[in-house]
Design a protein around this motif. Structure first.
Motif, mmCIF file in Angstrom:
data_model
loop_
_atom_site.group_PDB
_atom_site.id
_atom_site.type_symbol
_atom_site.label_atom_id
_atom_site.label_comp_id
_atom_site.label_asym_id
_atom_site.label_seq_id
_atom_site.Cartn_x
_atom_site.Cartn_y
_atom_site.Cartn_z
ATOM 1 N N VAL A 175 0.844 -1.194 0.000
ATOM 2 C CA VAL A 175 0.000 0.000 0.000
ATOM 3 C C VAL A 175 0.875 1.238 0.000
ATOM 4 O O VAL A 175 0.615 2.209 -0.726
ATOM 5 C CB VAL A 175 -0.936 -0.007 1.224
ATOM 6 C CG1 VAL A 175 -1.667 1.334 1.351
ATOM 7 C CG2 VAL A 175 -1.939 -1.141 1.112
ATOM 8 N N LEU A 176 1.939 1.217 0.809
ATOM 9 C CA LEU A 176 2.834 2.359 0.906
ATOM 10 C C LEU A 176 4.276 1.890 0.792
ATOM 11 O O LEU A 176 4.669 0.912 1.426
ATOM 12 C CB LEU A 176 2.646 3.090 2.243
ATOM 13 C CG LEU A 176 3.549 4.318 2.433
ATOM 14 C CD1 LEU A 176 2.963 5.521 1.703
ATOM 15 C CD2 LEU A 176 3.749 4.627 3.907
ATOM 16 N N ASN A 196 14.218 5.488 0.285
ATOM 17 C CA ASN A 196 15.411 6.333 0.472
ATOM 18 C C ASN A 196 15.060 7.802 0.739
ATOM 19 O O ASN A 196 15.619 8.719 0.123
ATOM 20 C CB ASN A 196 16.334 6.241 -0.756
ATOM 21 C CG ASN A 196 16.830 4.831 -0.991
ATOM 22 O OD1 ASN A 196 17.275 4.158 -0.060
ATOM 23 N ND2 ASN A 196 16.737 4.366 -2.228
ATOM 24 N N VAL A 197 14.150 8.026 1.658
ATOM 25 C CA VAL A 197 13.698 9.385 1.952
ATOM 26 C C VAL A 197 14.684 10.076 2.886
ATOM 27 O O VAL A 197 15.068 9.543 3.932
ATOM 28 C CB VAL A 197 12.289 9.369 2.563
ATOM 29 C CG1 VAL A 197 11.967 10.706 3.235
ATOM 30 C CG2 VAL A 197 11.258 9.082 1.477
ATOM 31 N N ILE A 198 15.075 11.269 2.493
ATOM 32 C CA ILE A 198 15.945 12.136 3.292
ATOM 33 C C ILE A 198 15.171 13.410 3.608
ATOM 34 O O ILE A 198 14.515 13.979 2.736
ATOM 35 C CB ILE A 198 17.239 12.477 2.529
ATOM 36 C CG1 ILE A 198 18.099 11.213 2.357
ATOM 37 C CG2 ILE A 198 18.036 13.569 3.245
ATOM 38 C CD1 ILE A 198 19.325 11.428 1.488
ATOM 39 N N VAL A 199 15.238 13.832 4.866
ATOM 40 C CA VAL A 199 14.611 15.088 5.283
ATOM 41 C C VAL A 199 15.654 15.928 6.007
ATOM 42 O O VAL A 199 16.283 15.461 6.967
ATOM 43 C CB VAL A 199 13.398 14.850 6.204
ATOM 44 C CG1 VAL A 199 12.891 16.171 6.778
ATOM 45 C CG2 VAL A 199 12.284 14.151 5.442
ATOM 46 N N ARG A 202 4.998 12.403 9.580
ATOM 47 C CA ARG A 202 4.493 13.637 8.984
ATOM 48 C C ARG A 202 4.924 13.770 7.520
ATOM 49 O O ARG A 202 4.205 14.362 6.708
ATOM 50 C CB ARG A 202 4.973 14.841 9.797
ATOM 51 C CG ARG A 202 4.270 14.959 11.148
ATOM 52 C CD ARG A 202 4.868 16.053 12.019
ATOM 53 N NE ARG A 202 4.120 16.183 13.253
ATOM 54 C CZ ARG A 202 3.170 17.095 13.480
ATOM 55 N NH1 ARG A 202 2.885 17.972 12.529
ATOM 56 N NH2 ARG A 202 2.526 17.146 14.622
ATOM 57 N N THR A 203 6.081 13.229 7.187
ATOM 58 C CA THR A 203 6.509 13.253 5.788
ATOM 59 C C THR A 203 5.616 12.361 4.938
ATOM 60 O O THR A 203 5.214 12.722 3.829
ATOM 61 C CB THR A 203 7.976 12.803 5.674
ATOM 62 O OG1 THR A 203 8.803 13.642 6.476
ATOM 63 C CG2 THR A 203 8.458 12.873 4.235
ATOM 64 N N ILE A 229 7.972 8.504 -2.338
ATOM 65 C CA ILE A 229 6.907 7.880 -1.563
ATOM 66 C C ILE A 229 5.853 7.400 -2.549
ATOM 67 O O ILE A 229 5.269 8.207 -3.285
ATOM 68 C CB ILE A 229 6.308 8.852 -0.537
ATOM 69 C CG1 ILE A 229 7.382 9.262 0.479
ATOM 70 C CG2 ILE A 229 5.123 8.218 0.184
ATOM 71 C CD1 ILE A 229 6.902 10.269 1.504
ATOM 72 N N LEU A 230 5.630 6.090 -2.585
ATOM 73 C CA LEU A 230 4.708 5.477 -3.536
ATOM 74 C C LEU A 230 3.457 5.001 -2.809
ATOM 75 O O LEU A 230 3.534 4.437 -1.711
ATOM 76 C CB LEU A 230 5.368 4.285 -4.240
ATOM 77 C CG LEU A 230 6.732 4.528 -4.893
ATOM 78 C CD1 LEU A 230 7.227 3.244 -5.555
ATOM 79 C CD2 LEU A 230 6.658 5.658 -5.913
ATOM 80 N N PHE A 231 2.309 5.213 -3.430
ATOM 81 C CA PHE A 231 1.028 4.738 -2.910
ATOM 82 C C PHE A 231 0.434 3.785 -3.934
ATOM 83 O O PHE A 231 0.201 4.161 -5.076
ATOM 84 C CB PHE A 231 0.094 5.919 -2.652
ATOM 85 C CG PHE A 231 -1.229 5.529 -2.063
ATOM 86 C CD1 PHE A 231 -1.306 4.996 -0.789
ATOM 87 C CD2 PHE A 231 -2.404 5.700 -2.784
ATOM 88 C CE1 PHE A 231 -2.526 4.641 -0.234
ATOM 89 C CE2 PHE A 231 -3.627 5.345 -2.252
ATOM 90 C CZ PHE A 231 -3.690 4.809 -0.969
ATOM 91 N N ASN A 232 0.260 2.528 -3.536
ATOM 92 C CA ASN A 232 -0.187 1.477 -4.467
ATOM 93 C C ASN A 232 0.721 1.398 -5.686
ATOM 94 O O ASN A 232 0.259 1.203 -6.815
ATOM 95 C CB ASN A 232 -1.630 1.713 -4.891
ATOM 96 C CG ASN A 232 -2.620 1.444 -3.761
ATOM 97 O OD1 ASN A 232 -2.373 0.613 -2.893
ATOM 98 N ND2 ASN A 232 -3.732 2.146 -3.767
#
Length: 309
Positions: A41-42, A46-49, A95-96, A108-111
Motif C-alpha cells: 500500500v505504501l 530512500n527518503v531524506i529530510v 508527517r513526511t 513515496i509510492l502509494f499502491n
C-alpha cells in the motif's frame, strides 16, 4: 480503595478497581501472518529530510538531517509500529508520509505509484491521528461538525448524507447521538481521542498514521482506545503506521516493528522476532527498559525484566 506494599498490590490485588487497573495493562496481542505482496500500500524509498536553520538575509542556514535515506513498506491491512526514543525521527517520518513535511529527496509510492500523481486521491486515503486531540480539534465546532468536516471535499455527498455518515461513525467509536452536539471541552481525553479517530476513519482511508495516539491517556482509557482501534482496523482493513515510544503498547497492537535511532532504521522485523530475539544493541536497550508482565489467577501481575537472562 486499597493500599499496601508494591508486591502485595501487584501480585494479590483485593479490590475490583485495582484488578481492573492491572488488567488494563497492555500485553502481547495475537500473531497475524501477512504473505509477501508485490505492491505494498505504501512504499517509502530512500527518503531524506533536512531541516534548515534560519540564515542571514532570508538565506537558508546550516541543514540538520532528520532522516537519513529511510525505506519502509507497509502491506494491505498491516499494522507497522515505528518506535524509538525522542529525536529518533519517527514523528518526522510519519508527517513526511502524510505530506505535512516535504522530503529533501527520495520517493513515496502509494499502491506502486508516486503519490504526487494524484494528491487529492492520496489525501483522501491517507489520514492522521495526532497525539493531542484537544489541540487538533477546533474548540468552536460541535463533535458532529468536526467529523462532517472530514467529508467536505468528498464528491457526491449531500449535507444530509455527510451528517448521517458522521453520526454513524461517531456511534461506531462509542459516541452515540447525545454526544453529537457537544463541544470538545465537554468531553474527556479518551472521548476526544475517539473523535479524532472518527475524523480519520470516516473517509474510509487505505492508510492511517497514528502518532502517539494513547500516550496522554490513563491506563484504563488507553486500553479502551486500543481495543477500539484494533476493532476498527479489523473491520475496515486499513493499513496503519503506529508511532509510539511505549513498547508495551506496540507489543499489543503491532504486526511488524521498525526501530529508529538518529534518523536511521537500525532494525525491523515481525513483532515477536523483535521482542523475543532483538539483534541490535539499541533495540535491546529499549526492551530492557520495560518489564514483561506475567498475569496470575488472582488478577495480579508479576514483573520480569526483559532480556535479564
Amino acid at each position: 480503595v486499597e493500599s499496601g506494599t508494591t508486591d502485595d498490590i501487584l501480585t494479590n490485588p483485593q479490590h475490583a478497581y485495582t484488578r481492573k487497573l492491572l488488567s488494563s495493562l497492555p500485553g502481547r496481542g495475537e500473531t497475524r501472518a501477512f504473505p509477501p505482496d508485490d505492491t505494498p500500500v505504501l512504499s517509502v524509498e530512500n527518503v531524506i529530510v533536512d531541516y534548515h536553520k534560519a540564515g542571514a538575509l532570508f538565506r537558508k542556514g546550516q541543514a540538520k538531517r532528520a532522516l537519513h535515506g529511510v525505506s519502509v513498506d507497509i502491506r494491505q491491512g498491516e499494522v507497522v509500529a515505528l518506535v524509538g526514543g525522542s529525536g529518533s525521527g519517527k514523528t518526522t517520518l510519519g508527517r513526511t508520509i502524510a505530506g505535512l513535511i516535504h522530503q529533501t529527496s527520495g520517493d513515496i509510492l502509494f499502491n506502486g505509484k508516486p503519490r504526487e500523481r494524484d494528491w487529492a486521491h492520496y489525501r483522501q486515503n491517507c489520514q492522521m491521528v495526532f497525539q493531542d486531540p484537544y489541540s487538533s480539534l477546533d474548540p468552536r465546532m460541535t463533535i458532529v461538525k468536526l467529523v462532517e468536516e472530514a467529508l467536505r471535499t468528498m464528491p457526491g455527498l449531500s449535507a444530509a448524507e455527510r451528517r448521517r455518515r458522521a453520526l454513524a461513525t461517531l456511534a461506531e467509536v462509542g459516541l452515540p447521538g447525545e454526544f453529537a452536539e457537544r463541544l470538545p471541552h465537554e468531553l474527556s481525553g479518551g472521548q476526544r481521542q475517539r473523535v479524532a479517530i472518527a475524523r480519520a476513519v470516516v473517509r474510509e482511508p487505505k492508510l492511517l498514521i497514528a502518532d502517539e495516539p494513547v500516550s496522554a491517556l490513563d491506563v484504563t482509557v488507553r486500553a479502551q482506545v486500543l481495543a477500539l482501534f484494533a476493532d476498527l482496523q479489523k473491520k475496515h482493513g486499513f493499513s496503519c503506521l503506529f508511532i509510539s515510544h511505549d513498547l508495551s503498547v506496540v507489543e499489543q497492537i503491532a504486526d511488524r516493528v521498525i526501530v529508529m535511532q538518529h534518523g536511521n532504521i537500525v532494525e525491523e522485523g515481525p513483532r515477536d522476532e523483535i521482542f523475543d530475539r532483538p539483534q541490535h544493541a539499541y533495540t535491546q536497550r529499549l526492551l530492557s527498559a520495560i518489564p514483561a508482565l506475567d498475569f496470575n489467577e488472582t488478577g495480579g501481575v508479576k514483573l520480569k525484566w526483559r532480556l535479564e537472562e
